[in-house]
Design an enzyme around this catalytic site. Structure first.
Site, short mmCIF file in Angstrom:
data_model
loop_
_atom_site.label_atom_id
_atom_site.label_comp_id
_atom_site.label_asym_id
_atom_site.label_seq_id
_atom_site.Cartn_x
_atom_site.Cartn_y
_atom_site.Cartn_z
N ASP A 41 2.07 -20.62 21.10
CA ASP A 41 2.11 -20.37 22.54
C ASP A 41 1.24 -19.18 22.94
OD1 ASP A 41 3.75 -22.43 23.69
OD2 ASP A 41 5.42 -21.58 22.55
N ASN A 42 0.78 -18.42 21.97
CA ASN A 42 -0.17 -17.35 22.31
C ASN A 42 -1.48 -17.95 22.86
OD1 ASN A 42 1.66 -15.41 21.52
ND2 ASN A 42 0.86 -15.27 19.43
N ASP A 69 -8.55 -10.61 8.72
CA ASP A 69 -8.12 -9.23 8.46
C ASP A 69 -9.19 -8.18 8.78
OD1 ASP A 69 -5.85 -7.65 7.49
OD2 ASP A 69 -7.12 -7.10 5.81
N LYS A 124 -9.49 -2.93 1.66
CA LYS A 124 -9.26 -1.79 2.55
C LYS A 124 -10.10 -0.57 2.15
CE LYS A 124 -6.80 -4.34 4.95
NZ LYS A 124 -5.44 -4.50 5.36
N ARG A 163 3.01 -11.98 -0.78
CA ARG A 163 1.71 -12.43 -0.27
C ARG A 163 1.22 -13.68 -0.98
NH1 ARG A 163 -1.03 -9.09 3.92
NH2 ARG A 163 0.48 -7.42 4.23
N ASN A 177 6.96 -8.05 1.93
CA ASN A 177 5.50 -7.98 1.85
C ASN A 177 4.97 -8.89 0.73
OD1 ASN A 177 2.93 -6.99 2.75
ND2 ASN A 177 2.87 -5.57 1.02
N HIS A 197 -10.32 -3.37 11.41
CA HIS A 197 -9.18 -4.12 10.89
C HIS A 197 -8.85 -5.23 11.89
CE1 HIS A 197 -4.69 -3.92 9.38
NE2 HIS A 197 -5.38 -4.81 8.71
N CYS A 252 1.37 -7.65 11.74
CA CYS A 252 1.63 -7.81 13.18
C CYS A 252 0.94 -9.03 13.77
CB CYS A 252 1.24 -6.55 13.94
SG CYS A 252 2.32 -5.16 13.58
N TYR A 268 -1.31 -3.41 -6.78
CA TYR A 268 -0.98 -4.28 -5.65
C TYR A 268 -2.01 -4.25 -4.53
CZ TYR A 268 2.26 -7.19 -3.02
OH TYR A 268 2.86 -8.26 -2.39
N GLY A 269 -2.37 -5.42 -4.03
CA GLY A 269 -3.11 -5.61 -2.78
C GLY A 269 -4.17 -4.57 -2.51
N GLY A 270 -4.08 -4.00 -1.32
CA GLY A 270 -5.08 -3.07 -0.84
C GLY A 270 -5.27 -1.83 -1.73
N ARG A 275 0.84 -1.18 0.00
CA ARG A 275 0.00 0.00 0.00
C ARG A 275 0.89 1.25 0.00
NH1 ARG A 275 -1.87 0.72 4.41
NH2 ARG A 275 -1.07 -1.04 5.59
N ASN A 278 -1.79 -15.07 11.67
CA ASN A 278 -1.21 -16.12 12.52
C ASN A 278 -2.10 -16.43 13.72
OD1 ASN A 278 1.83 -17.07 11.97
ND2 ASN A 278 1.42 -15.09 11.01
N SER A 284 -0.94 -3.84 10.32
CA SER A 284 -0.52 -4.67 9.20
C SER A 284 0.78 -5.40 9.52
CB SER A 284 -0.33 -3.79 7.96
OG SER A 284 -1.53 -3.11 7.68
P1 GTP Z 1 -1.76 -7.97 7.35
O1 GTP Z 1 -2.23 -9.02 6.39
O2 GTP Z 1 -0.72 -7.08 6.75
O3 GTP Z 1 -2.87 -7.17 7.93
O4 GTP Z 1 -0.91 -8.72 8.50
P2 GTP Z 1 -1.30 -9.67 9.73
O5 GTP Z 1 -1.65 -8.82 10.92
O6 GTP Z 1 -2.29 -10.69 9.32
O7 GTP Z 1 0.11 -10.35 10.08
P3 GTP Z 1 0.59 -11.88 9.93
O8 GTP Z 1 -0.18 -12.82 10.80
O9 GTP Z 1 0.64 -12.20 8.49
O10 GTP Z 1 2.07 -11.79 10.51
C1 GTP Z 1 3.04 -10.96 9.95
C2 GTP Z 1 4.42 -11.35 10.39
O11 GTP Z 1 4.49 -11.39 11.82
C3 GTP Z 1 4.82 -12.73 9.90
O12 GTP Z 1 6.14 -12.67 9.42
C4 GTP Z 1 4.75 -13.59 11.12
O13 GTP Z 1 5.66 -14.64 11.08
C5 GTP Z 1 5.02 -12.62 12.27
N1 GTP Z 1 4.30 -13.03 13.51
C6 GTP Z 1 2.99 -13.35 13.61
N2 GTP Z 1 2.65 -13.73 14.86
C7 GTP Z 1 3.78 -13.62 15.59
C8 GTP Z 1 4.09 -13.87 16.98
O14 GTP Z 1 3.24 -14.28 17.79
N3 GTP Z 1 5.39 -13.64 17.37
C9 GTP Z 1 6.35 -13.20 16.50
N4 GTP Z 1 7.58 -13.00 16.97
N5 GTP Z 1 6.09 -12.96 15.19
C10 GTP Z 1 4.84 -13.17 14.74
C1 SPV Z 2 -2.55 -4.74 5.24
O1 SPV Z 2 -1.62 -4.02 4.84
O2 SPV Z 2 -3.10 -4.55 6.35
C2 SPV Z 2 -3.03 -5.87 4.42
C3 SPV Z 2 -2.50 -6.00 3.06
O3 SPV Z 2 -3.86 -6.63 4.87
S1 SPV Z 2 -3.31 -4.98 1.92
O4 SPV Z 2 -4.47 -5.71 1.42
O5 SPV Z 2 -2.39 -4.69 0.84
O6 SPV Z 2 -3.77 -3.76 2.56
MN MN Z 3 -4.47 -6.06 6.98
#
Ligand code: GTP
Ligand code: SPV
Ligand code: MN
Length: 619
Positions: free
Chosen positions: A527-528, A293, A226, A391, A389, A246, A270, A217-219, A73, A274, A268
């Protein structure tokens, strides 16, 4: 046979589409039917144009490489073009709508020469849900059509809804890659887009209209995501009394078989995807996915908030996704998936940093260069094989842990809301708000290290910025008024029916401790679940494992069975209130964050900050 303009029987849609045709001047117009035959045909067109590579190792999977200037984005080119600048607020870029329309109309004029215009009828949310909303995206990108096919319910089934009701509402979304082709010219393997100064991702909130130009690209380009489901939907939600967020949505089951539904807002890249697909490391617990998301939440007749996932697929961050960190995401993306900016192996598979196994032999990196695999698979910043980034676009229904309720038109009742971000210091592993308004306060101060998802400027990555409610780049109106809207939501029902609010931080760091991979003081990922278990019990009113601290409720300890020893050692530290750190945090909020919102800042938030400062002074 594909659909044509004559198949659109909804007068307002026909009129709008015809206006877009007159402006953009495509060679051809196709109304997207959403069939497999159409998907295959468009994918073949991309392969022929040199934009997509079929992966020999994965069923019906393709790899695209974008240009290095079009990898995420572009917040600096994203605009909330409301009539009054004040309504866009201090955190959004604003240009007067008539001025911006004039600028963009010039760019759109003839921008689809040499290209086909695709008209995509799409629905955000399960078909037939009272919470769902429909849109029409017009685009000149096959890549966008293919991604929208996965990410939304698109095609004839949605056109039928419009055709059955000439008054059915739709959000018009116009998209062009901004790269017209001259006669006999073709993309010839080069991702089409415009230079950054010509990119515009514009929302017109009063008109509920989206215009996007110059990025594929993406969003920036999948406008249901978004632009519509957040920037336009936040405005609809404000006006109609609901929440567009979000947030991931997960279903959590305890060993007794009891269920809670949890949403979580993290900026994003973060950890939403996962967490939504987590495999618990504590026995007997289960996590299933509703969404990864975006969440739309509305009050049900019983006064509780019910959430739907407006999307139908995952547009997930590839790097870091491994069998260990997120097996369910990998399985979701085994077939029928589009990969973007990943590396390609010699035997026709994808590879990225953190995929969990070494690359062998030669790889084609995301820029298309053939290179030897790196020792230890760790590249210096800027030299990664896959873009940070990169995807995958995968259908949600392929997720092994998708919850059976994920398409329930009624949504799922939410018990807990989490906020979080990447904070190397100060913020503890978990704490619970003392009240709804205190929870709104926690959402309002969310901060995080900047990630590759939010910027095409790699030098910004790692710096901390406030990202309130993880929605900073996605709020379609004044963020101060958005805070106020959250306060109002808290008054719309009784306290017992509102979700409980928690702030989590998986990203505390101790760089000096060589025992900790990546320096992280908490293992994260599966572990979360140890933290989710505490949150579950708190939602059940469990008072046995809680201390009331200056900043909120915290666990005395967590289930540590099977936790690696190094984290048993760091746990007490990340479950402690860092009194001095929090005093600095609140001073920063008071001096640098809240003043931005001026008279739009709700007084309730200033009251909370005073209350917490008072408690810290006594601690
Ligand atoms: P967007 O799609 O951009 O909105 O991202 P998202 O919030 O869905 O993030 P995603 O789950 O794809 O994680 C992004 C990055 O953070 C990845 O490289 C993961 O490996 C890392 N990550 C996710 N969860 C954890 C965690 O609990 N601990 C750590 N250290 N890294 C994490
Ligand atoms: C984000 O950036 O929070 C995403 C990827 O989920 S995008 O769809 O490009 O905004
Ligand atoms: Mn997102």
């Amino acid at each position: 046979m594909s659909l044509t303009l004559n198949d659109i029987k909804h007068p307002k849609i026909s009129t709008w589409v015809n206006e877009m045709i007159a402006m953009c001047e495509p060679d051809d117009v196709v109304v997207v039917d959403g069939s497999q035959e159409e998907y295959d045909r468009l994918m073949q067109k991309c392969v022929k144009a040199g934009l997509a590579t079929k992966l020999a190792k994965k069923e019906n999977c393709y790899l695209f490489r974008s240009l290095p200037s079009d990898v995420a984005r572009v917040e600096s080119r994203t605009f909330i073009s409301s009539v009054k600048e004040e309504d866009a607020g201090p955190t959004n870029h604003w240009i007067d709508p008539s001025e911006l329309k004039q600028t963009m109309r010039k760019l759109y004029k003839g921008c689809m020469h040499g290209r086909t215009m695709y008209v995509i009828p799409f629905c955000m949310g399960p078909l037939g849900s009272p919470i769902s909303k429909n849109g029409i995206e017009v685009t000149d990108s096959e890549y966008v059509v293919l991604n929208m096919d996965i990410m939304t319910r698109a095609g004839k089934k949605v056109l039928d809804i419009f055709n059955a009701d000439p008054n059915a509402e739709f959000v018009p979304c116009l998209h062009s890659v901004g790269k017209p082709l001259r006669e006999c010219e073709s993309d010839n393997g080069i991702w089409p887009c415009a230079d950054v100064e010509y990119k515009y991702i514009t929302q017109f909130p009063e008109e509920r209209l989206v215009w996007s130009y110059g990025s594929g690209y993406g969003g920036n380009a999948l406008l249901g995501k978004k632009c519509f489901a957040l920037r336009i939907a936040t405005v609809l939600a404000r006006d109609e009394g609901w929440l567009a967020e979000h947030m991931l949505i997960l279903k959590l089951t305890n060993p007794k078989g009891e269920v809670k539904y949890v949403t979580g807002a993290f900026p994003s890249a973060c950890g939403k995807t996962n967490l939504a697909m987590l495999i618990p490391t504590i026995p007997g617990w289960k996590v299933e996915t509703i969404g990864d998301d975006i969440a739309w939440m509305k009050f049900g007749k019983d006064g509780r908030l019910y959430a739907i996932n407006p999307e139908a697929g995952f547009f997930g961050v590839a790097p870091g996704t491994s069998a260990e960190s997120n097996k369910n995401a990998l399985i979701s993306a085994e077939k029928n998936t589009i990969y973007t900016n990943c590396a390609l192996t010699e035997d026709g598979d994808i590879w990225w940093e953190g995929i969990g196994y070494p690359a062998k032999g030669k790889l084609v990196d995301w820029k298309g260069k053939t290179r030897d695999a790196l020792p230890k698979d760790k590249a210096p910043k800027g030299e990664e094989m896959a873009h940070p980034n990169a995807r995958f676009t995968a259908p949600a229904k392929q997720c092994p842990c998708i919850a059976k309720e994920w398409e329930d038109p009624a949504g799922v009742p939410i018990d807990a809301i989490l906020f979080g971000g990447r904070r190397p210091s100060t913020i503890p592993l978990v704490h619970q708000s003392l009240s709804w308004n205190h929870g709104v306060f926690l959402g309002s101060i969310v901060g995080s290290e900047i990630t590759a998802a939010s910027t095409i400027d790699a030098s910004q990555v790692g710096k901390i910025r406030r990202d309130p409610f993880a929605i900073l780049p996605f709020c379609g109106y004044n963020m101060g008024d958005y805070f106020k809207h959250w306060i109002e939501i808290g008054k719309a029902t009784t306290a017992d029916k509102l979700p409980k609010i928690f702030y989590v931080n998986w990203f505390r760091k101790d760089a000096d401790n060589a025992d900790l991979p990546g320096g992280f003081m908490w293992p994260g990922y599966g572990d979360n679940s140890r933290v989710l278990a505490w949150i579950f019990d708190r939602c059940n009113g469990d008072e046995s494992n809680v201390v009331e601290t200056a900043i909120g409720y915290m666990p005395k300890t967590l289930n540590t069975d099977g936790l690696a020893d190094c984290y048993k050692k760091t746990l007490p530290e990340i479950l402690k209130v860092d009194v001095e750190g929090w005093k600095k945090e609140l001073a920063d909020v008071k001096e640098n964050h809240y003043p931005k919102f001026g008279k739009h800042l709700p007084k309730e938030l200033s009251e909370i900050i005073d209350m917490i400062q008072d408690r810290l002074n006594k601690a």
